[in-house]
Design an enzyme around this catalytic site. Sequence first.
Site, mmCIF file in Angstrom:
data_model
loop_
_atom_site.group_PDB
_atom_site.id
_atom_site.type_symbol
_atom_site.label_atom_id
_atom_site.label_comp_id
_atom_site.label_asym_id
_atom_site.label_seq_id
_atom_site.Cartn_x
_atom_site.Cartn_y
_atom_site.Cartn_z
ATOM 1 N N ASP A 110 2.952 14.131 3.547
ATOM 2 C CA ASP A 110 1.721 14.168 2.768
ATOM 3 C C ASP A 110 2.044 13.791 1.314
ATOM 4 O O ASP A 110 3.031 14.274 0.754
ATOM 5 C CB ASP A 110 1.139 15.581 2.844
ATOM 6 N N GLU A 137 2.290 9.040 3.004
ATOM 7 C CA GLU A 137 1.295 8.466 2.112
ATOM 8 C C GLU A 137 1.995 7.965 0.852
ATOM 9 O O GLU A 137 2.267 8.745 -0.053
ATOM 10 C CB GLU A 137 0.261 9.520 1.721
#
Length: 717
Positions: free
Chosen positions: A404, A433
């Site tokens: 994340d 990400e």
Amino acid sequence: MSYMHAYLDDFGKITVTVSRKFYNGKSDSFYITANKGYMSDLVITMIEEYLDEVKYHLSCPLTLQAATAYMVHDNHGLAVPLSKRMIVRTKKFNETYEYDGDDLGASYHRWHTDFALWAPTAAAVTLRVRNDNKVRAYNMERGDKGVWRVSVIGDLKHATYTYLVDRNGVIAESLDPYALSSSGNGRESAVIDLSEIEKIEDYPLAKRISGVDAVIYEANVRDMTSHPNTGTKAHGTFAALAEEGTTFRDMPTGLDYLASLGVTHVQLMPVMDYATVDEFHVNKNYNWGYDPAQYLTLEGSYSSDPDDPYARMKEMRKMVCMMHKKGMRVNLDVVFNHMYSDEGSPFDSSMPYYFFRYNASGHSSNGSFCGNDFSSEQPMARRYIVHCIKKLMEIYHVDGFRFDLMGILDVETMNQIVATARQINPDVMIYGEGWDLPTMLEPEKKANILNQGKMPGVGHFNDYFRDVLKGRTSDDQKYDRGYCTGDLAQAFGALSGLVANVLKEPYFWRFTEPDQSINGPETHDNGTVWDKMHFSNANEDRATRQKRQKMLIACTLVAQGVPFIHAGMEFCGTKNDNFNSFNAGDAINQMDWVRAEINEEIIDFTRKCIAMRRRCEGFRLKSAKEIGEKVRLYVDDSIVFYNISHEQGDMKQLKVIINPTFNTKHYSFEEDWRIIMDEEGRSHEMTGRQFTVPQLSVYVLVHEEHKKTETQERQGK
Ligand code: CA
């Protein structure tokens, strides 16, 4: 509320702030004491005057010890503890205290358990153990590199514990950052006898698989079985997602549903301990879990018994093993970029200022927009993340990790993760990400897409692919369309997306190799494709939007790179136009089996697309070089043609035709082609040279040459 604060910010350098409320912030002199009393005067080197306080830069002629508690006094009689602040982020501090042992945490043995906590700036650490309903305290001893240790005699298999850390003048009760489990709601860390977990047998996975061979499916442990019609014994837990044979009417649900899709990897949204769900009252609130509280301890609300530290571990391991039994691998979504709160976290409690980023004046870096950014570039923070990845693979046998807000972390940490994880499993998937975020780290060190070339083997969510095919995605872009949703002007852009953005001019280049491009039109964030079309394609009927949904599914599965499907996209999943449903509850987030049944035809289409991709190597080319040599792309009258010359048995070439127009298109070719995917996902038997591609559809054709079999050759036929 103290009028004065004192910080040790470098070797021999102290910063003191005095509030304007106290003698208008004016102090003429300062001195330092330890438990034996006066030690030295401090020399004022600079004064900064602010509206609310005055800041004094002081130099200290003495060499201060990391583990000694000091007080700083001013000439008016104020005295405050000296907080070891920015000094813990200096090179010299790190060189002195970086600890490379792998024995931090509680190491269980039948007759004793050894505890070790890294806390170089603590003045004292006490271990508090709860065993058989008795609580006992043990003084820990500070050893090499600032590691505090104690060995406790006895069988502590079911003991829980905390540390009382005396640091910066305050005693903080801390969980063990290295704890493998805890009691419910993270009250106390737990001693764990790992042999209890290792008893649960795994199912070996037959074939090796990596990178572009993967088909990732993003699911949430709770959502997968929270719907009342799921048919599982429990709902919303690890155990429920390990259950076989569950159905709704005749359709598989839960684990069997995942297996029925043919996906290779299930990516689970956060399963490590998070803060905002009461583990004893799981229906009181809902949260996805991007608010981490612990990194090696699983979330208790997914357990059948949150207060049994072993239960969550056994049930998680069993779930992963059952996924393996069904031929699926498991990737974990890990949220190392920030925590629910830095204050009160095990890191802040044991080693303040070390594990989070700050600016020069001591304010938290906030690139994650969650108030604290994890300081992965600090040597012990980096070691910690790598340690967690290794342990999660060893204990639970997970097969990959999705990071994340990976762009908060640093390049070196990601590369060490890849190196360590591959030693355990060469096929491990590492991706995340890779957004460019405003965190306090030098641009060239950020683990983001712009630095993808420095991190081979690390994948990034490809927002170019997403935006060009579906339309841009954030809240204020709901009305934007992409190529598949009707913006035909994006046809040329779509070509770059279909080749994982690995081709240079005239295409848009972004990645060195195709396994770095994670291609998904939809993820848990933002609205679903279906809900977005509610805005972007508001004038179109349901049947038209269903065709567009199928086009997006098909494009995802024929594109080079790594396909990614968010749970429910295969049945036009909706969150009732909720574009940020992280705490919206089960009714919005659950897998809706009723809706799945209604749209079963689109699920079936998705299965066929996945199966076709897994049959055809041409969609899974391994390198940018191969893609450059074998793929030809062009746009003709808004229709995308995507040809792949890759030999695989009889298959010589693949041809994808994408028609997002409202016109039926007719084509004739000079060679024989056969349809292997039409608008229903069907494969045809007959070859031909003339083809009709209906409106709003993706067709895949194959050109084959049927060689004689070896037997036929031997027999001279
Ligand atoms: Ca929790």
